[in-house]
Design a protein around this motif. Structure first.
Motif, mmCIF file in Angstrom:
data_model
loop_
_atom_site.group_PDB
_atom_site.id
_atom_site.type_symbol
_atom_site.label_atom_id
_atom_site.label_comp_id
_atom_site.label_asym_id
_atom_site.label_seq_id
_atom_site.Cartn_x
_atom_site.Cartn_y
_atom_site.Cartn_z
ATOM 1 N N ILE A 42 0.834 -1.211 0.000
ATOM 2 C CA ILE A 42 0.000 0.000 0.000
ATOM 3 C C ILE A 42 0.864 1.253 0.000
ATOM 4 O O ILE A 42 0.582 2.225 -0.718
ATOM 5 N N SER A 43 1.937 1.226 0.785
ATOM 6 C CA SER A 43 2.832 2.386 0.863
ATOM 7 C C SER A 43 3.473 2.667 -0.490
ATOM 8 O O SER A 43 3.578 3.827 -0.909
ATOM 9 N N ILE A 46 0.892 4.258 -2.840
ATOM 10 C CA ILE A 46 0.622 5.648 -2.464
ATOM 11 C C ILE A 46 1.763 6.549 -2.928
ATOM 12 O O ILE A 46 1.536 7.631 -3.489
ATOM 13 N N ILE A 50 1.571 9.600 -5.674
ATOM 14 C CA ILE A 50 2.013 10.955 -5.324
ATOM 15 C C ILE A 50 3.031 11.457 -6.338
ATOM 16 O O ILE A 50 2.985 12.616 -6.777
ATOM 17 N N GLU A 55 -0.387 14.239 -6.054
ATOM 18 C CA GLU A 55 -1.233 13.990 -4.895
ATOM 19 C C GLU A 55 -1.867 12.601 -5.070
ATOM 20 O O GLU A 55 -1.995 12.107 -6.191
ATOM 21 N N PRO A 56 -2.249 11.925 -3.966
ATOM 22 C CA PRO A 56 -2.786 10.555 -4.062
ATOM 23 C C PRO A 56 -4.198 10.493 -4.635
ATOM 24 O O PRO A 56 -5.174 10.488 -3.925
ATOM 25 N N TRP A 58 -6.638 8.561 -7.999
ATOM 26 C CA TRP A 58 -6.604 7.383 -8.868
ATOM 27 C C TRP A 58 -6.063 7.732 -10.242
ATOM 28 O O TRP A 58 -6.323 8.790 -10.784
#
Length: 267
Positions: A42-43, A46, A50, A55-56, A58
């Protein structure tokens, strides 16, 4: 009824008893490893988002190249598979989850897991995870007499419990001798590949040497020290030639400290 204890006679004729790890402890260790891997996965996604968009959000909200996403997916696949392979080989058969649960993978002959064994058992995770959520692997572990999944059967490995001996309040005589010399495990650098060449036979030799060390006269001690060093040093990439008796003795005592962490445990 599943077999919980297993007696193994190593090729060096050393008899060792192991307590096999069952479905419960192996599942718990696997879940801990999966939690760690999911956090990493997940990290990474993300961070990727970014970097790509500032920015996070889709990726379908913008028209960006799919190459970074494809490379990330491939990288994460290799990470998720390679994590078990690398940890088990380089950490004495223990992933983080196994270490926390006090279990480890070893070969059926009692030796540490080899590169090939680690590769095979983890490659076959793909089959053991079928049809979903590791179902086949769990069924095999539950019903197999030695709690083996398919990967263990093909690779010739077992998963066992280990319980470190409680630290004694009082140091042994050899530990006092090592302490008086100001020695520590950091005084001898041994690469991982060389350390893998040390088996039960070599550990018993070092252990016997240290147990007898303070009981011998000076001449006999020096002779035994050089004999043991000539056997063990080539295995760990050291050369006895050119080293004096004092340096050789210190190296063997430090080797004892290093191997003690790996081999001196109750199962």
């Amino acid at each position: 009824m599943n077999q919980e204890q297993m007696d193994i006679k190593t090729p060096e004729f050393v008899s060792i008893q192991f307590q096999l790890a069952g479905l419960g402890s192996r599942t718990a260790a696997f879940l801990l490893d999966q939690i760690l891997l999911q956090i990493i996965n997940i990290s990474v996604f993300i961070i990727l988002l970014i970097i790509m968009y500032g920015e996070p959000r889709w990726w379908f909200l913008g028209e960006q190249s799919s190459i970074p996403i494809a490379l990330t997916i491939i990288g994460l696949f290799l990470l998720n598979w390679g994590y078990f392979f690398a940890c088990e080989f380089f950490s004495g058969g223990r992933t983080l989850g196994k270490k926390l649960l006090g279990i480890r993978v070893i070969q059926e002959n009692g030796h540490s897991i080899t590169l090939l064994s680690s590769f095979i058992r983890n490659l076959l995770r793909i089959i053991d995870s079928l049809p979903v959520s590791y179902f086949l692997g769990m069924i095999m572990i539950f019903f197999h007499s030695k709690h083996k999944r398919l990967g263990d059967i093909v690779a010739g490995t077992i998963v066992v419990h280990e319980r470190r001996r409680k630290r004694k309040n009082k140091l042994s005589k050899i530990e006092k001798e090592i302490e008086s010399r100001g020695l520590s495990k950091n005084d001898l650098m041994i690469d991982e590949w060389s350390l893998k060449s040390i088996g039960a036979k070599e550990w018993k030799l070092v252990q016997t040497y240290c147990n007898r060390f303070l009981q011998l006269g000076e001449d006999e001690r020096e002779r035994l020290t050089m004999q043991v060093a000539e056997i063990l040093f080539p295995k760990i990439g050291l050369d006895v030639t050119g080293k004096n008796y004092h340096d050789v003795t210190n190296a063997l005592l430090v080797l004892y400290l290093i191997l003690k962490d790996e081999w001196e445990f109750e199962l």
